[in-house]
Write a protein that holds these residues in place. Structure first.
Motif, PDB file in Angstrom:
ATOM      1  N   GLN A  77       0.826  -1.204   0.000  1.00 61.63           N
ATOM      2  CA  GLN A  77       0.000   0.000   0.000  1.00 61.63           C
ATOM      3  C   GLN A  77       0.862   1.256   0.000  1.00 61.63           C
ATOM      4  N   ILE A  78       1.901   1.249   0.822  1.00 57.48           N
ATOM      5  CA  ILE A  78       2.818   2.388   0.867  1.00 57.48           C
ATOM      6  C   ILE A  78       3.497   2.574  -0.485  1.00 57.48           C
ATOM      7  N   ALA A  79       3.915   1.441  -1.098  1.00 54.40           N
ATOM      8  CA  ALA A  79       4.583   1.508  -2.398  1.00 54.40           C
ATOM      9  C   ALA A  79       3.654   2.077  -3.465  1.00 54.40           C
ATOM     10  N   ALA A  80       2.378   1.705  -3.418  1.00 55.66           N
ATOM     11  CA  ALA A  80       1.415   2.207  -4.407  1.00 55.66           C
ATOM     12  C   ALA A  80       1.225   3.714  -4.267  1.00 55.66           C
ATOM     13  N   LEU A  81       1.160   4.199  -3.028  1.00 57.25           N
ATOM     14  CA  LEU A  81       1.020   5.638  -2.807  1.00 57.25           C
ATOM     15  C   LEU A  81       2.286   6.366  -3.230  1.00 57.25           C
ATOM     16  N   TRP A  82       3.434   5.800  -2.870  1.00 57.74           N
ATOM     17  CA  TRP A  82       4.716   6.387  -3.282  1.00 57.74           C
ATOM     18  C   TRP A  82       4.781   6.479  -4.804  1.00 57.74           C
ATOM     19  N   GLU A  83       4.377   5.393  -5.471  1.00 61.08           N
ATOM     20  CA  GLU A  83       4.479   5.333  -6.926  1.00 61.08           C
ATOM     21  C   GLU A  83       3.635   6.416  -7.594  1.00 61.08           C
ATOM     22  N   GLU A  84       2.422   6.592  -7.117  1.00 60.17           N
ATOM     23  CA  GLU A  84       1.536   7.572  -7.751  1.00 60.17           C
ATOM     24  C   GLU A  84       2.074   8.987  -7.579  1.00 60.17           C
ATOM     25  N   THR A  85       2.545   9.311  -6.387  1.00 58.92           N
ATOM     26  CA  THR A  85       3.089  10.661  -6.171  1.00 58.92           C
ATOM     27  C   THR A  85       4.408  10.839  -6.917  1.00 58.92           C
TER      28      THR A  85
END
Length: 389
Positions: A77-85
């Motif tokens: 989940q953290i990686a997905a948020l990091w990726e989008e930003t």
């Protein structure tokens, strides 16, 4: 067998068992829990950078401890948020650079994430590597600065790249490594000249309409060299250096690249490796992928790569642990007198922060005193050829 050797052998066996379990899960096979401790398994997942990949195959992990499944899910989940930003700020930057006439090529992890992975967040990484032409450095810096990026103090030893930071409102600080050579070390630059990246660049529309990616053959060679370097020098995981370069996420990169190759790509790879002398390094990388993911390597390509002997200077450079010896080799491979002078000065004149970090008991010295100490030690090592203590 002395006790320390038994302990090391036991740890190596446990690590191999864990890695085999993780690779099995990433292949989509049922991966029965090995019985090893949760902490040891999580450490290997972090080293390999594969929490996102494991989260995609949770059905294969039915008997895994709930604690580690929760950690995998949270990390994904953290990686997905990091990726989008990260994607938003990098894509916007590339667009701004294009509007100013600056050609860019996205390299390594980000190029792979947006070309070969179905979900870019699965290809975990800490930054984006962006190549510009040397003549465009000033304009690129102006665009970075006006776009809200802040240049970080260049770590000592880097000459042909610099890191820029972007603070988001989502508690992330994104990093971008701005390169004007594909590889920082002059000894390796002749293998992968920056001009080739621009000549053979391919569109990367999943990142941005303006984005171009490094050509797949050069990408495979570059990440194979990167793995060979980390095999000797270690890899930083949560600020701890872990030795060994065979990360499963890199093996997956090779696997996806290999499966995307057509006959022309394979022929180009074999010919390029023979020409520049990196056949054994690339072949070793492909074999790590085959061992982990059963990656198909065409028989005729294996026949071409396997007997190649490689360039002794490159192999020695990648295996060298003495920075003085590496400096001498690099300096010999910088061709113009002016460039030699700039390279030598960059190595001989570290930042104040680096001097204080390395000074140990001399923390209370002035920067001038620390610099004199550094120059004296460097001169002695350079003349005597001794490895640093």
């Amino acid at each position: 067998m002395p006790e320390p050797k038994r302990l090391v052998a036991k740890q190596m066996t446990e690590t191999a068992t864990i890695d085999a379990m993780l690779a099995s899960a990433m292949r989509g096979q049922a991966a029965q829990w090995t019985g090893e401790g949760v902490t040891q398994v999580w450490d290997r997942i972090a080293f390999h950078g594969i929490a996102g990949a494991l989260n995609l195959c949770r059905n294969q992990l039915s008997d895994w401890p709930i604690r580690i499944l929760n950690d995998i899910g949270q990390e994904a989940q953290i990686a997905a948020l990091w990726e989008e930003t990260h994607r938003l700020c990098v894509a916007k930057l590339i667009q701004h650079l294009a509007e100013r006439g600056v050609e860019t090529v996205v390299m390594k992890g980000t190029a792979l994430a947006y070309s070969l992975y179905e979900d870019a967040s699965v290809r975990r990484r800490g930054d984006t590597d962006l190549l510009v032409k040397p003549s465009d450095r000033k304009t690129a810096r102006d665009v970075l600065s006006s776009s809200g990026w802040i240049m970080r103090e260049v770590p000592h030893g880097l000459v042909y790249q610099e890191t820029w930071l972007f603070k988001t409102g989502a508690h992330f600080v994104h990093e971008l490594d701005l390169h004007w050579q594909a590889i920082d070390g002059p000894t390796l630059q002749a293998i992968l000249p920056a001009e080739l990246y621009f000549e053979e660049a391919v569109p990367l529309p999943n990142l941005s309409k303006a984005a171009m990616a490094a050509p797949p053959v050069l990408t495979l060679v570059q990440i194979a060299l990167n793995q060979a370097w980390h095999q000797t020098h270690g890899y930083a995981v949560n600020e701890t250096k872990v030795h060994g370069g065979e990360r499963l996420i890199w093996a997956k990169d090779y696997d996806l690249l290999a499966r995307s190759f057509g006959q022309r790509d394979w022929s180009m790879l074999a010919e390029f490796c023979e020409k520049v002398g990196v056949g054994p390094i690339v072949y070793a990388a492909l074999k790590t992928a085959r061992n982990a993911f059963h990656t198909p390597i065409p028989e005729e390509v294996e026949t071409q790569l396997a007997p190649q002997t490689g360039c002794p200077e490159i192999q020695a450079y990648l295996a060298e642990t003495d920075p003085v010896t590496r400096f001498k080799t690099d300096l010999a491979n910088v061709h113009s007198p002016a460039a030699k002078a700039r390279f030598a000065l960059a190595q001989a004149w570290p930042s104040a922060a680096h001097l204080k970090e390395k000074s140990g008991a001399a923390q209370n010295w002035s920067v001038a005193g620390l610099r004199l100490q550094w120059l004296a030690r460097s001169f002695i090592r350079l003349v005597a050829g001794r490895k640093p203590s």
